[in-house]
Design a protein around this motif. Sequence first.
Motif, PDB file in Angstrom:
ATOM      1  N   HIS A 273       0.806  -1.213   0.000  1.00  7.79           N
ATOM      2  CA  HIS A 273       0.000   0.000   0.000  1.00  7.79           C
ATOM      3  C   HIS A 273       0.843   1.268   0.000  1.00  7.79           C
ATOM      4  O   HIS A 273       0.606   2.142  -0.824  1.00  7.79           O
ATOM      5  CB  HIS A 273      -1.051   0.046   1.091  1.00  7.79           C
ATOM      6  CG  HIS A 273      -1.939   1.220   0.834  1.00  7.79           C
ATOM      7  ND1 HIS A 273      -3.014   1.162  -0.007  1.00  7.79           N
ATOM      8  CD2 HIS A 273      -1.795   2.520   1.165  1.00  7.79           C
ATOM      9  CE1 HIS A 273      -3.517   2.375  -0.155  1.00  7.79           C
ATOM     10  NE2 HIS A 273      -2.798   3.221   0.546  1.00  7.79           N
ATOM     11  N   HIS A 322      -6.650  -3.417   3.865  1.00 11.13           N
ATOM     12  CA  HIS A 322      -7.834  -3.305   3.005  1.00 11.13           C
ATOM     13  C   HIS A 322      -7.660  -4.133   1.727  1.00 11.13           C
ATOM     14  O   HIS A 322      -8.592  -4.301   0.967  1.00 11.13           O
ATOM     15  CB  HIS A 322      -8.190  -1.845   2.689  1.00 11.13           C
ATOM     16  CG  HIS A 322      -7.135  -1.078   1.940  1.00 11.13           C
ATOM     17  ND1 HIS A 322      -6.992   0.282   2.055  1.00 11.13           N
ATOM     18  CD2 HIS A 322      -6.183  -1.460   1.077  1.00 11.13           C
ATOM     19  CE1 HIS A 322      -6.008   0.692   1.287  1.00 11.13           C
ATOM     20  NE2 HIS A 322      -5.488  -0.343   0.680  1.00 11.13           N
ATOM     21  N   HIS A 323      -6.441  -4.628   1.505  1.00 11.24           N
ATOM     22  CA  HIS A 323      -6.243  -5.546   0.379  1.00 11.24           C
ATOM     23  C   HIS A 323      -6.550  -6.979   0.764  1.00 11.24           C
ATOM     24  O   HIS A 323      -6.414  -7.879  -0.045  1.00 11.24           O
ATOM     25  CB  HIS A 323      -4.809  -5.461  -0.132  1.00 11.24           C
ATOM     26  CG  HIS A 323      -4.462  -4.113  -0.666  1.00 11.24           C
ATOM     27  ND1 HIS A 323      -4.728  -3.737  -1.962  1.00 11.24           N
ATOM     28  CD2 HIS A 323      -3.886  -3.037  -0.088  1.00 11.24           C
ATOM     29  CE1 HIS A 323      -4.328  -2.488  -2.150  1.00 11.24           C
ATOM     30  NE2 HIS A 323      -3.813  -2.044  -1.024  1.00 11.24           N
TER      31      HIS A 323
HETATM   32 CU   LIG Z   1      -3.992  -0.126  -0.557  1.00 11.69          CU
END
Ligand SMILES: [Cu+2]
Lengths: 596, 221
Positions: A273, A322-323
Amino acid sequence: MAYVPLADQDSEMEMHHPHSWVTKYVWSQDHKVIAIQYGGLAIAVGVVALVLSLLMRMQLGFPETFDLIDPSSYYQSVTMHGMIMVVYMLTALLLGGFGNYLIPLMCGARDMVFPFLNMLSVWVYALSVLILMSSFFVSGGPTGAGWTLYPPQTSMAGTPGHDMGIVLMLLSLAVFIVAFTMGGLNYVTTILQYRCRGLTMMRLPLTVWGIFIATILGLFAFPALLVSAIMMLFDMLLGTSFFMPAVIESGTPLDHNGGSPILFQHLFWFFGHPEVYIVALPAFGLVSDVLSTHARKNIFGYRMMVWAIIAIGGLSFIVWAHHMYVSGMHPYFGFFFATTTLIIAVPTALKVYNWVLTLWEGDIRLNAPMYFAIGFIFTFIHGGLTGLFLGNVVIDLPLSDTYFVVAHFHMVMGVSPVLVIFAALYHWYPKVTGRMFHEGMAKAHFWCTFLGTYAIYLPMHYLGFLGVPRRYYAMGSTDFIPASAQDLNVVITYAALFVGAAQLLFFINIFWSLRNGEKAGPNPWGSASLEWQTPDTPPAHGNWGDELPTVYRWAYDYSVPGAHEDFIPQNVPESDEPTADEQHFDPDHDESKADA
Amino acid sequence: MSDAAISGSGSTLVDDWSADKQAYHVPWGKAMMWIFLVSDTFIFTCFLTGYLHVRLSTTEPWPLQSEIFALSFGGDPIPLILIAIMTFILITSSGTMALAVNFGYRKDKVKTFWFMVATACLGASFVGMQAFEWSKLILEEGVRPWGNPFGAAQFGSVFFMITGFHGLHVTAGVIYLLTVAFKVKKGHYDKKGYEIVEIAGLYWHFVDLVWVFIFAFFYLL
Ligand SMILES: [Cu+2]
Ligand code: HEM
């Protein structure tokens, strides 16, 4: 012993003056040559990745027509395309290319603090590219595990390149990280310790701020990738089980036990991220400067822009999971990561507002770089909005691993940074080469790329809603996907081929203009920042001739009422020109416009 | 907007950062080393977090370190004795390094040289003991990266990976220290100043500090 800051030391500092062609262009320690080496190589691998994407599109558009690609090579293409684009193209081009070129010039320095390390950086990067490319030629070919390289499937017999390919990929990434670290230490230290007189941090152009924070993110995020690469290499070469649980493959249990695939996902996304912002923040910085210069207006809310960059950088380290919504996690974790993800939208949106407000009532000059910069605002808003959808757990679950995700990340971190890169390449081309590019060709390039990419990615959102899965070699026939989805796929493929071909305009333009472009002069855009005030164009070795510049103001004094021209360069003393803050700038009573 | 207002007020940190020319009143080499060390901290943190994670995820029991890392000198085995000696040596070497830095700033080339060499020797003996520990584990106890007779296979994997990575750091440090030491002796830094000794020292203290964490997390936990 009294310590003298670099900016106050004698100008005859240790400059490594090149003596021969080889030391001037190959083993060069000049940041500008290194920048061009980095940039050129990054663009070259980018072309490889582009060709791979076009091969994939041909397969998806016309599934039974070409023998070019089979299921294995499709996976390999997806993987190599994704990894090259994100790491070897965007990261290297934005930090190694633009970072190297612009940091010393914008900071009023003669070079990076440690030119030798800088030279090593580019050559180690070249080595990592070489290792990566060599995986195309080993038995089994490159890895087909997807750019996320999730174990255990990376090393299972069903995955193409599960023996040599993945090992070379991991090795290449480790080497890349070494190269990045050598460069990154230079960028950060140069910005902190090598600014010229009068150049406070809060007078730095946003480009430098973006690159600065992005490099810090890289120095903190790449370690996670390095560690996961080392651990996975051990799993593969030494038979350890860091990431490998007990697996039964075609009836035979593998020699692994008790490892945790989820650990890899955490490490990967702890890198992955921030990596998005390693790419995005330099692009934010570059586009701010391009917008402000061509709108002839100071960047709106400079200090907020800086703080937004810092806030985004900090927040980017606490959103990684969030992945992993579909990997399974405690609902409270999902809640936490969804919340932090949505919070990042606040400083990001602030930046978008400020870009738009910079354009507001500006004296906009629609030069080619400005086209790309404004195009970026569109694509970025677009990709940002779909990001808000995917940040929410309940919406992400059905959309995960569909073309909606493919469309989202291509808009936000594929197309958007690429548009900024083109804006920046055109914007600084006159400084780098001393010549203007062909304006008409550049504008044609913009329209083809901008409209073309929309034609590619807008329909993909719809395909995603239909449930078309990503990373599929062919759709086959299913109950839930209507046959008409294939028609869309055909259209997308035509658009992709068109966009791919349109990039030739760019290459023809920059090479043609090298010889045939008009002479640009030192400051064709009337830009206030320091890199346009060099005594020579292109800047000579050492950048500033005999004396380092002194800075008296920020980099955004445009359309200043009462100024000789409509801008005041950073190195013009206060006494020579009125400053914007003395006479409050009011666009409605803008004298410089009233004259015109 | 007014820049004078920005640089005028506030605490020292803010002053430093918003000042012109440089953010810290240190030579660039020192700043660069600090930044590198922070980055390196992230590497070791990832290693240690990874270790804690696999220790939880593995299905087999974790071996008892105190027994595996015991040595007996004739009598009963003393748990962790070798590691204790190694830790002591490394911490001592931090002391000799600090002395070297001190003499460096006093431009006492001879003493700086000798204290750096002493530090390097302590470092080298640390690596030597580590080699002894490794070979004992591999040859006598049958511990391998992919498995061991005592329990979870990840024990060996983590052990070799983390101590190996740290050992490489110490080895690199020894080479670095010796290089700088000989340059000091030759008077290479008479003009440039002796910050380089302190920079090498930063690295060395860092490697020692990391060892304390490895010791606590891997051997004691
Ligand atoms: Cu991300
Ligand atoms: C004209 C330009 C481009 C085209 C036509 C294109 C096309 C594609 C296609 C067809 C896929 C595979 C989708 C699937 O089967 O799941 C893909 C995946 C991907 N692309 Fe692009 N792409 C382009 C530019 C870029 C750029 C500039 C980036 C930089 C961030 C990028 C990053 C990725 C990534 C990360 C993946 C995912 C790979 C994976 O699933 O492992 N692409 N692209």
